[in-house]
Enzyme design. Structure first.
Site, PDB file in Angstrom:
ATOM      1  N   GLU A  95      33.209  36.987  64.912  1.00 13.85           N
ATOM      2  CA  GLU A  95      32.344  35.825  65.060  1.00 13.85           C
ATOM      3  C   GLU A  95      33.026  34.563  64.542  1.00 13.85           C
ATOM      4  O   GLU A  95      33.742  34.595  63.550  1.00 13.85           O
ATOM      5  CB  GLU A  95      31.022  36.053  64.320  1.00 13.85           C
ATOM      6  CG  GLU A  95      30.242  37.183  64.959  1.00 13.85           C
ATOM      7  CD  GLU A  95      28.822  37.302  64.452  1.00 13.85           C
ATOM      8  OE1 GLU A  95      27.970  37.738  65.227  1.00 13.85           O
ATOM      9  OE2 GLU A  95      28.554  36.974  63.284  1.00 13.85           O
ATOM     10  N   CYS A 124      31.243  43.304  49.184  1.00 15.96           N
ATOM     11  CA  CYS A 124      30.234  42.570  48.414  1.00 15.96           C
ATOM     12  C   CYS A 124      28.849  42.966  48.922  1.00 15.96           C
ATOM     13  O   CYS A 124      28.615  43.008  50.135  1.00 15.96           O
ATOM     14  CB  CYS A 124      30.452  41.066  48.539  1.00 15.96           C
ATOM     15  SG  CYS A 124      32.124  40.601  48.047  1.00 15.96           S
ATOM     16  N   GLU A 171      38.360  38.806  54.244  1.00 18.70           N
ATOM     17  CA  GLU A 171      38.908  38.212  53.022  1.00 18.70           C
ATOM     18  C   GLU A 171      40.303  37.666  53.360  1.00 18.70           C
ATOM     19  O   GLU A 171      41.249  38.431  53.561  1.00 18.70           O
ATOM     20  CB  GLU A 171      38.976  39.286  51.922  1.00 18.70           C
ATOM     21  CG  GLU A 171      39.804  38.912  50.705  1.00 18.70           C
ATOM     22  CD  GLU A 171      39.508  37.529  50.133  1.00 18.70           C
ATOM     23  OE1 GLU A 171      38.329  37.155  49.990  1.00 18.70           O
ATOM     24  OE2 GLU A 171      40.478  36.799  49.853  1.00 18.70           O
ATOM     25  N   SER A 225      35.031  32.543  45.260  1.00 17.95           N
ATOM     26  CA  SER A 225      33.657  33.048  45.169  1.00 17.95           C
ATOM     27  C   SER A 225      33.457  33.716  43.822  1.00 17.95           C
ATOM     28  O   SER A 225      34.116  34.709  43.524  1.00 17.95           O
ATOM     29  CB  SER A 225      33.401  34.046  46.298  1.00 17.95           C
ATOM     30  OG  SER A 225      33.518  33.406  47.549  1.00 17.95           O
ATOM     31  N   HIS A 227      29.941  34.052  41.855  1.00 22.27           N
ATOM     32  CA  HIS A 227      28.634  34.742  41.911  1.00 22.27           C
ATOM     33  C   HIS A 227      28.169  35.347  40.599  1.00 22.27           C
ATOM     34  O   HIS A 227      27.008  35.730  40.456  1.00 22.27           O
ATOM     35  CB  HIS A 227      28.597  35.841  42.986  1.00 22.27           C
ATOM     36  CG  HIS A 227      29.126  35.409  44.309  1.00 22.27           C
ATOM     37  ND1 HIS A 227      28.666  34.291  44.956  1.00 22.27           N
ATOM     38  CD2 HIS A 227      30.106  35.926  45.110  1.00 22.27           C
ATOM     39  CE1 HIS A 227      29.328  34.155  46.102  1.00 22.27           C
ATOM     40  NE2 HIS A 227      30.206  35.123  46.214  1.00 22.27           N
ATOM     41  N   ASN A 301      21.435  34.110  51.931  1.00 25.66           N
ATOM     42  CA  ASN A 301      20.950  34.290  53.300  1.00 25.66           C
ATOM     43  C   ASN A 301      20.609  35.762  53.497  1.00 25.66           C
ATOM     44  O   ASN A 301      21.295  36.636  52.969  1.00 25.66           O
ATOM     45  CB  ASN A 301      22.029  33.866  54.308  1.00 25.66           C
ATOM     46  CG  ASN A 301      22.277  32.367  54.276  1.00 25.66           C
ATOM     47  OD1 ASN A 301      21.344  31.576  54.232  1.00 25.66           O
ATOM     48  ND2 ASN A 301      23.539  31.981  54.269  1.00 25.66           N
ATOM     49  N   CYS A 344      26.353  31.708  55.863  1.00 23.20           N
ATOM     50  CA  CYS A 344      27.339  32.404  55.033  1.00 23.20           C
ATOM     51  C   CYS A 344      26.936  33.858  54.853  1.00 23.20           C
ATOM     52  O   CYS A 344      25.802  34.144  54.494  1.00 23.20           O
ATOM     53  CB  CYS A 344      27.406  31.772  53.654  1.00 23.20           C
ATOM     54  SG  CYS A 344      28.037  30.118  53.659  1.00 23.20           S
TER      55      CYS A 344
HETATM   56  N1  SAH Z   1      35.722  36.604  51.978  1.00 22.98           N
HETATM   57  C1  SAH Z   1      35.671  35.260  51.528  1.00 22.98           C
HETATM   58  C2  SAH Z   1      35.219  34.282  52.573  1.00 22.98           C
HETATM   59  C3  SAH Z   1      34.008  34.622  53.457  1.00 22.98           C
HETATM   60  S1  SAH Z   1      32.399  34.503  52.865  1.00 22.98           S
HETATM   61  C4  SAH Z   1      34.832  35.137  50.294  1.00 22.98           C
HETATM   62  O1  SAH Z   1      34.119  36.067  49.976  1.00 22.98           O
HETATM   63  O2  SAH Z   1      34.931  34.116  49.616  1.00 22.98           O
HETATM   64  C5  SAH Z   1      32.033  32.800  52.504  1.00 22.98           C
HETATM   65  C6  SAH Z   1      31.033  32.670  51.328  1.00 22.98           C
HETATM   66  O3  SAH Z   1      29.729  33.189  51.694  1.00 22.98           O
HETATM   67  C7  SAH Z   1      31.471  33.461  50.103  1.00 22.98           C
HETATM   68  O4  SAH Z   1      31.322  32.672  48.948  1.00 22.98           O
HETATM   69  C8  SAH Z   1      30.481  34.608  50.111  1.00 22.98           C
HETATM   70  O5  SAH Z   1      30.342  35.191  48.848  1.00 22.98           O
HETATM   71  C9  SAH Z   1      29.230  33.962  50.602  1.00 22.98           C
HETATM   72  N2  SAH Z   1      28.218  34.908  51.075  1.00 22.98           N
HETATM   73  C10 SAH Z   1      28.401  36.175  51.488  1.00 22.98           C
HETATM   74  N3  SAH Z   1      27.224  36.740  51.850  1.00 22.98           N
HETATM   75  C11 SAH Z   1      26.275  35.797  51.654  1.00 22.98           C
HETATM   76  C12 SAH Z   1      24.856  35.763  51.849  1.00 22.98           C
HETATM   77  N4  SAH Z   1      24.195  36.818  52.348  1.00 22.98           N
HETATM   78  N5  SAH Z   1      24.189  34.628  51.555  1.00 22.98           N
HETATM   79  C13 SAH Z   1      24.862  33.536  51.096  1.00 22.98           C
HETATM   80  N6  SAH Z   1      26.189  33.518  50.886  1.00 22.98           N
HETATM   81  C14 SAH Z   1      26.907  34.629  51.165  1.00 22.98           C
HETATM   82 FE1  SF4 Z   2      32.868  39.824  50.110  1.00 20.50          FE
HETATM   83 FE2  SF4 Z   2      33.790  37.710  51.471  1.00 20.50          FE
HETATM   84 FE3  SF4 Z   2      34.336  40.213  52.312  1.00 20.50          FE
HETATM   85 FE4  SF4 Z   2      31.862  39.284  52.526  1.00 20.50          FE
HETATM   86  S1  SF4 Z   2      33.650  38.525  53.582  1.00 20.50           S
HETATM   87  S2  SF4 Z   2      32.493  41.328  51.731  1.00 20.50           S
HETATM   88  S3  SF4 Z   2      31.687  38.000  50.687  1.00 20.50           S
HETATM   89  S4  SF4 Z   2      35.001  39.276  50.394  1.00 20.50           S
END
Ligand code: SAH
Ligand code: SF4
Length: 354
Positions: A95, A124, A171, A225, A227, A301, A344
């Site tokens: 996507e 995650c 990632e 990230s 959290h 989200n 996100c």
């Molecule tokens: N893998 C990378 C980039 C992609 S995600 C990372 O984890 O940083 C982009 C951002 O969206 C990250 O900060 C991630 O933790 C956040 N994210 C993931 N799932 C989410 C959700 N359900 N609601 C809000 N933010 C989310």
């Molecule tokens: Fe975690 Fe980013 Fe991978 Fe989602 S895309 S599992 S937030 S590392």
């Protein structure tokens, strides 16, 4: 041996020059091909018709131009996001999201949110991509082709793509080579010429990758990230936090700041009653105090695999107010494209089965 065709979008300008040099063509000809690809946006060798016929024949015999087929194209009801489900040559789907933000002068600033992997290995708990698991890395050309896709959509309405965020599926620092080669292609002055400061890479906190970006003086922006501001809290949400504890991650961030002298964005998904407490806000304040940092707060989200709720606005505002006491600037991310699961962490490539 069967000659596997080279995907032209996988190549940097230098690599293209080396390929053509091997066929006996000068750098001048590589420059022409590069222009066809990234200035005239040729979609097939045929559209490069005015190249020398012998060079064109070589290209047709030994290379391919892999654009990505659109499987689905959905616009969000708020009008700010458009999500594309794109098919890769091996039928994997990914996507890509086109987002529009109002700029200060009321102009629309277009941003492409690009995937770097099919799936993600990091797991995650609140992320739809993490919930689906890892399939494979994307090649540089597959990353570039997503940008060309969004760019083509924008061109049709006379707009220009300004920003790229590696915040789609995957990632990026787990696919370091693929992503950084794509960055070299996207920023090339004679090509798309996207400004490096308009490209942001978001990582879950892959420490060796952050150190490498610092050592290689990568010109793009970094977002980390977090959290959770204690190891216990972070590990509950982000499994790789076990491998790279906060102390190590923050050391890597300080090293990056010392080398690059450019602030880091820290991302924090706000989950009600989980990581939006005053205790976590104070811990985060303590962790980042004195650093050139900016915190991006993202209300959770919804995803099917996680039951948490986004923070209530009161808790979110209090969280922000506590950060301000530590002189930490923060921004509450606007919720965009939630109805089409383009927010996100909602990217999943489930396509037509939804
Ligand atoms: N893998 C990378 C980039 C992609 S995600 C990372 O984890 O940083 C982009 C951002 O969206 C990250 O900060 C991630 O933790 C956040 N994210 C993931 N799932 C989410 C959700 N359900 N609601 C809000 N933010 C989310
Ligand atoms: Fe975690 Fe980013 Fe991978 Fe989602 S895309 S599992 S937030 S590392």
């Amino acid at each position: 041996m069967h000659d596997h065709p080279t995907s032209l979008y996988d190549l940097t300008h230098d690599q293209l020059a080396a390929l053509l040099n091997g066929w006996g063509y000068s750098a001048y000809h590589a420059g022409l091909v590069w222009e066809k690809l990234y200035q005239q946006r040729a979609q097939s060798p045929v559209e490069m018709g005015d190249l020398r016929p012998d060079l064109l024949a070589r290209l047709q015999a030994h290379t391919v131009l892999n654009r990505l087929d659109t499987q689905l194209d959905t616009a969000s009801s708020d009008g700010f996001a458009r999500k594309f489900l794109l098919r890769l040559p091996d039928n994997q789907t990914i996507e890509t999201v086109l987002m529009r933000f109002e700029g200060r002068e009321g102009e629309a600033r277009a941003t492409a949110c690009v995937s770097t992997q099919a799936g993600c290995a990091m797991g995650c708990v609140f992320c739809a991509t993490g919930q689906m698991g890892f399939t494979r890395h994307l090649s540089p050309g597959e990353i570039v082709a997503q940008v060309l896709h969004v760019d083509g959509i924008l061109q049709a309405s006379g707009e220009r793509l300004r920003n790229i965020v590696f915040m789609g599926m995957g990632e990026p620092l787990h696919n370091y080579e693929g992503v950084m080669t794509a960055v070299a292609i996207l920023t090339d002055h004679k090509g798309l010429a996207i400004a490096p400061k308009h490209i942001t890479l978001s990582t879950v906190g892959v420490v060796p990758g952050i150190i490498r970006m610092a050592d290689e003086a990568s010109p793009i922006r970094l977002a980390v990230s977090l959290h959770g501001a204690t190891d216990a809290e972070r590990q509950a949400l982000v499994p790789p936090a076990r491998r790279w504890p906060l102390a190590e991650l923050m050391d890597a961030c300080r090293y990056y700041l010392a080398q690059r002298k450019r602030r880091i964005f820290f991302e924090w998904t706000l989950i009600a009653g989980e990581n939006d407490t005053p205790e976590q806000a104070h811990a985060l304040g303590g962790l980042l105090q004195g650093m050139a940092a900016h915190v991006n707060l993202i209300p959770l989200n919804p995803t099917t695999g996680y039951g948490g709720e986004p923070s209530h606005s009161r808790a979110a505002k209090q969280f922000q107010a506590i950060l301000a006491r530590y002189d930490l600037p923060s921004t509450m991310r606007q919720r965009r494209g939630i109805d089409i699961a383009a927010g996100c962490g909602q990217l999943k490539a489930e396509g037509l089965t939804r």
